[in-house]
Design a protein around this motif. Structure first.
Motif, PDB file in Angstrom:
ATOM      1  N   ALA A 225       0.849  -1.196   0.000  1.00 31.64           N
ATOM      2  CA  ALA A 225       0.000   0.000   0.000  1.00 31.64           C
ATOM      3  C   ALA A 225       0.879   1.238   0.000  1.00 31.64           C
ATOM      4  CB  ALA A 225      -0.906   0.004   1.229  1.00 31.64           C
ATOM      5  N   GLY A 226       0.685   2.086  -1.019  1.00 34.40           N
ATOM      6  CA  GLY A 226       1.436   3.338  -1.109  1.00 34.40           C
ATOM      7  C   GLY A 226       0.492   4.498  -1.351  1.00 34.40           C
ATOM      8  N   PHE A 227       0.888   5.690  -0.890  1.00 36.28           N
ATOM      9  CA  PHE A 227      -0.012   6.847  -0.996  1.00 36.28           C
ATOM     10  C   PHE A 227       0.694   8.066  -1.569  1.00 36.28           C
ATOM     11  CE2 PHE A 227      -1.860   4.125   2.192  1.00 36.28           C
ATOM     12  CZ  PHE A 227      -3.207   4.157   1.864  1.00 36.28           C
ATOM     13  N   ASP A 228      -0.078   8.808  -2.367  1.00 39.34           N
ATOM     14  CA  ASP A 228       0.346  10.127  -2.811  1.00 39.34           C
ATOM     15  C   ASP A 228      -0.246  11.120  -1.809  1.00 39.34           C
ATOM     16  OD1 ASP A 228       0.340  12.696  -3.882  1.00 39.34           O
ATOM     17  OD2 ASP A 228       0.398  11.936  -5.930  1.00 39.34           O
ATOM     18  N   LEU A 229       0.618  11.817  -1.100  1.00 40.75           N
ATOM     19  CA  LEU A 229       0.146  12.679  -0.015  1.00 40.75           C
ATOM     20  C   LEU A 229       0.256  14.162  -0.352  1.00 40.75           C
ATOM     21  CD1 LEU A 229       1.643  10.630   2.956  1.00 40.75           C
ATOM     22  CD2 LEU A 229      -0.679  10.574   2.048  1.00 40.75           C
ATOM     23  N   ALA A 230       0.208  14.494  -1.640  1.00 42.16           N
ATOM     24  CA  ALA A 230       0.349  15.888  -2.076  1.00 42.16           C
ATOM     25  C   ALA A 230      -0.587  16.822  -1.300  1.00 42.16           C
ATOM     26  CB  ALA A 230       0.080  16.004  -3.567  1.00 42.16           C
ATOM     27  N   HIS A 231      -1.837  16.404  -1.144  1.00 49.00           N
ATOM     28  CA  HIS A 231      -2.826  17.270  -0.480  1.00 49.00           C
ATOM     29  C   HIS A 231      -3.024  16.917   0.985  1.00 49.00           C
ATOM     30  CE1 HIS A 231      -4.463  19.753  -3.741  1.00 49.00           C
ATOM     31  NE2 HIS A 231      -3.955  18.800  -4.495  1.00 49.00           N
ATOM     32  N   ALA A 232      -2.265  15.943   1.462  1.00 45.35           N
ATOM     33  CA  ALA A 232      -2.439  15.494   2.844  1.00 45.35           C
ATOM     34  C   ALA A 232      -1.340  16.025   3.766  1.00 45.35           C
ATOM     35  CB  ALA A 232      -2.466  13.968   2.885  1.00 45.35           C
ATOM     36  N   MET A 233      -0.111  16.094   3.252  1.00 44.68           N
ATOM     37  CA  MET A 233       1.021  16.440   4.101  1.00 44.68           C
ATOM     38  C   MET A 233       0.925  17.903   4.572  1.00 44.68           C
ATOM     39  SD  MET A 233       3.507  14.901   5.486  1.00 44.68           S
ATOM     40  CE  MET A 233       3.816  13.407   4.562  1.00 44.68           C
ATOM     41  N   GLY A 234       0.992  18.100   5.873  1.00 45.22           N
ATOM     42  CA  GLY A 234       0.864  19.448   6.423  1.00 45.22           C
ATOM     43  C   GLY A 234      -0.583  19.891   6.538  1.00 45.22           C
ATOM     44  N   ASN A 235      -1.499  18.993   6.195  1.00 44.33           N
ATOM     45  CA  ASN A 235      -2.915  19.336   6.199  1.00 44.33           C
ATOM     46  C   ASN A 235      -3.691  18.466   7.193  1.00 44.33           C
ATOM     47  OD1 ASN A 235      -5.503  20.190   5.527  1.00 44.33           O
ATOM     48  ND2 ASN A 235      -5.565  19.108   3.589  1.00 44.33           N
ATOM     49  N   ILE A 236      -3.548  17.157   7.082  1.00 44.50           N
ATOM     50  CA  ILE A 236      -4.304  16.260   7.967  1.00 44.50           C
ATOM     51  C   ILE A 236      -3.349  15.439   8.838  1.00 44.50           C
ATOM     52  CG2 ILE A 236      -6.313  16.079   6.438  1.00 44.50           C
ATOM     53  CD1 ILE A 236      -5.185  13.350   5.529  1.00 44.50           C
ATOM     54  N   PRO A 237      -3.868  14.925   9.958  1.00 43.13           N
ATOM     55  CA  PRO A 237      -3.006  14.076  10.802  1.00 43.13           C
ATOM     56  C   PRO A 237      -2.654  12.776  10.077  1.00 43.13           C
ATOM     57  CG  PRO A 237      -5.191  14.414  11.823  1.00 43.13           C
ATOM     58  CD  PRO A 237      -5.217  15.093  10.497  1.00 43.13           C
ATOM     59  N   LEU A 238      -1.388  12.411  10.130  1.00 40.84           N
ATOM     60  CA  LEU A 238      -0.930  11.184   9.469  1.00 40.84           C
ATOM     61  C   LEU A 238      -0.153  10.336  10.467  1.00 40.84           C
ATOM     62  CD1 LEU A 238       0.491  12.836   6.212  1.00 40.84           C
ATOM     63  CD2 LEU A 238      -1.565  11.418   6.336  1.00 40.84           C
ATOM     64  N   GLN A 239      -0.257   9.024  10.318  1.00 41.31           N
ATOM     65  CA  GLN A 239       0.519   8.089  11.151  1.00 41.31           C
ATOM     66  C   GLN A 239       1.130   7.045  10.225  1.00 41.31           C
ATOM     67  OE1 GLN A 239       1.350   8.246  14.233  1.00 41.31           O
ATOM     68  NE2 GLN A 239       0.094  10.050  14.689  1.00 41.31           N
ATOM     69  N   LEU A 240       1.980   7.491   9.315  1.00 38.38           N
ATOM     70  CA  LEU A 240       2.482   6.573   8.282  1.00 38.38           C
ATOM     71  C   LEU A 240       3.194   5.369   8.888  1.00 38.38           C
ATOM     72  CD1 LEU A 240       3.807   9.131   5.647  1.00 38.38           C
ATOM     73  CD2 LEU A 240       1.560   8.035   5.790  1.00 38.38           C
ATOM     74  N   HIS A 241       3.950   5.626   9.939  1.00 37.41           N
ATOM     75  CA  HIS A 241       4.680   4.527  10.575  1.00 37.41           C
ATOM     76  C   HIS A 241       3.705   3.555  11.231  1.00 37.41           C
ATOM     77  CE1 HIS A 241       7.879   2.406  12.670  1.00 37.41           C
ATOM     78  NE2 HIS A 241       7.102   2.456  13.731  1.00 37.41           N
ATOM     79  N   GLY A 242       2.831   4.095  12.075  1.00 40.20           N
ATOM     80  CA  GLY A 242       1.892   3.260  12.831  1.00 40.20           C
ATOM     81  C   GLY A 242       0.909   2.516  11.927  1.00 40.20           C
ATOM     82  N   TRP A 243       0.499   3.148  10.859  1.00 40.63           N
ATOM     83  CA  TRP A 243      -0.441   2.487   9.923  1.00 40.63           C
ATOM     84  C   TRP A 243       0.266   1.447   9.062  1.00 40.63           C
ATOM     85  CZ3 TRP A 243      -2.531   7.826   7.843  1.00 40.63           C
ATOM     86  CH2 TRP A 243      -3.319   8.429   8.849  1.00 40.63           C
ATOM     87  N   LYS A 244       1.571   1.415   9.136  1.00 41.54           N
ATOM     88  CA  LYS A 244       2.390   0.461   8.360  1.00 41.54           C
ATOM     89  C   LYS A 244       2.263   0.655   6.846  1.00 41.54           C
ATOM     90  CE  LYS A 244       2.684  -3.215  11.828  1.00 41.54           C
ATOM     91  NZ  LYS A 244       4.071  -2.942  12.182  1.00 41.54           N
TER      92      LYS A 244
END
Ligand SMILES: *Cc1c(COP(=O)(O)O)cnc(C)c1O
Length: 432
Positions: A225-244
């Protein structure tokens, strides 16, 4: 209107300018607006709601860039190693500054290239078709560059994109795709699925996807699973590590305010770091930093995500990102998210009072800044009126206005005046 917005306690809000001014007064982040250069016209500062497209310029960016110029002037190439901030140390500083925003370990982040380039590099490492397992699940309305990247990469491998890519489509004109639909598709394709490549937040609808559940579902059928976070980074809470999450990539010129074409980022989960047989395109900047300049002719990678770096980075662009991330650190990511939340509720509350059905908010309620408004007709005329009155928002064919009030530099009063002006525009155009 705004049926999609979830119910929340709005009892404290009042739809009047005095209340908006009170919210600004009580805003713990109000002083940070001064850290940005606000676009103005002859009537004064404009309301800039385009932080989702190109974030505003921090005041301190110019000095940060100047510092690089001075360093270069005084020390030439020695600047990589000398001075109070040797250029070779900047990458590590950026990894640390990005980590809380990405919800990642610093060593899982690398700052390099640009977004679409990084998508290609991530595909090299994380799209490994084997036997039956070949398919890639994507959004039908993914950002075009993501589609071009994936399709051309598949063609490069000699595969037919139309056979490999499965697109999940939205059910209605609002372009919203229920998370359950995505997860259903993941289970449906099961062992044929190699990769789920999705956006964290859709650029058109503003919808935030449940990245944790999508990742879990992908893993449970044996896919990446991979994500494009162009509109997410600095905008919404993310837990990339914890979500694996296996990998992600983002640009830094939208909510991260690092300037046009700024250096981008990538995340590679710890599980994929320091794995000797991983497929990766190599360049000298990914070489173990301690021995990089011994110039050996066989590659020995860095132990962290920096191994994916290829070339000498733009130190000027590093400076821009560093200057902007300093503001995030000073304001605290926690406080920024809290203001996100309150601003979003404030906007939703005001839109709720818009009479008639000429305009509909298609963005499902979430923590993201962006709101997309779908017009039945004359959307472009509404946009023109807003622009003329000093509101900088985004027009998308055929009938959508997108806007993103940003905690670091937008005010509650700007949101109030926006909705008031929208209401007037609808009246002027006889839409209500
Ligand atoms: C903004 C954006 C891009 C832009 O890609 P660049 O390589 O930075 O030009 C790509 N994908 C998505 C989802 C975007 O929102």
């Amino acid at each position: 209107m705004v049926e999609e917005l979830e119910a929340f306690d709005m009892t404290i809000f009042q739809n009047n300018i005095a209340f908006a001014e009170q919210l600004d007064q009580d805003d713990p982040l109000k002083s940070f607006r001064k850290s940005f250069l606000i676009p103005a016209n002859e009537n004064g500062e404009r309301a800039y709601f385009l932080g989702n497209s190109l974030g505003l310029q921090p005041v301190n960016t110019r000095a940060a860039v100047d510092k690089i110029f001075s360093h270069w002037q005084q020390e030439g190439v020695e600047s990589f190693f000398k001075g109070d901030e040797p250029w070779l140390d900047l990458h590590q500083k950026l990894q640390h500054a990005m980590a809380p925003i990405a919800g990642a370990m610093p060593y899982e982040i690398t700052i390099m290239n640009q977004l679409t380039v990084n998508i290609h590099l991530m595909l090299v490492s994380f799209y490994r078709p084997k036997g039956l397992r070949k398919k890639i699940l994507m959004e039908k309305k993914a950002f075009p560059s993501d589609q071009y990247a994936v399709r051309s990469y598949l063609e490069h491998l000699g595969l037919d994109p139309d056979e490999i890519i499965i697109e999940v489509n939205a059910a209605g004109e609002d372009e919203v795709i229920a998370d359950e639909e995505i997860i259903k598709a993941i289970y449906e394709y099961g062992e044929e699925l190699a990769l789920v490549f999705w956006g964290g937040l859709n650029y058109y609808s503003g919808q935030v996807f449940d990245m944790k559940s999508i990742t879990e579902a992908a893993h449970s059928v044996g896919a990446m699973a991979g994500f494009d976070l162009a509109h997410a980074m600095g905008n919404i809470p993310l837990q990339l590590h914890g979500w694996k999450v296996d990998f992600a990539s983002w640009c830094s010129y939208k909510y991260l305010n690092a300037g046009p074409g700024a250096v981008a980022g990538a995340f590679i989960h710890q599980d994929h770091l320091n794995v000797p047989d991983i497929n990766r395109l190599n360049g000298w900047w990914g070489y173990d930093k301690g021995e990089r300049f011994l110039m050996k002719n066989r590659f020995s990678p860095e132990k962290d995500a920096s191994a994916w770096q290829l070339s000498t980075p733009s130190i000027l662009s590093y400076a821009c990102l560093g200057a902007s991330l300093k503001i995030f650190a000073d304001a605290s990511w926690e406080a920024i998210q809290q203001k996100h939340h309150l601003m979003k509720e404030w906007m939703a509350f005001l839109l709720e009072d818009l009479k008639g059905n000429a305009v509909k908010c298609i963005t499902p309620y979430s923590r993201g800044s962006q709101v997309s408004l779908l017009f039945k007709e004359k959307g472009k005329e509404v946009y023109d009126i807003l622009f003329e009155k000093g509101f900088m928002v985004d027009w998308r064919e055929p009938n959508v206005i997108r806007l993103a009030p940003v905690p670091l530099y937008n005010r509650y009063t700007e949101v109030y005046h926006f909705v008031e002006t929208l209401q007037q525009a609808l009246k002027t155009l006889h839409l209500q």
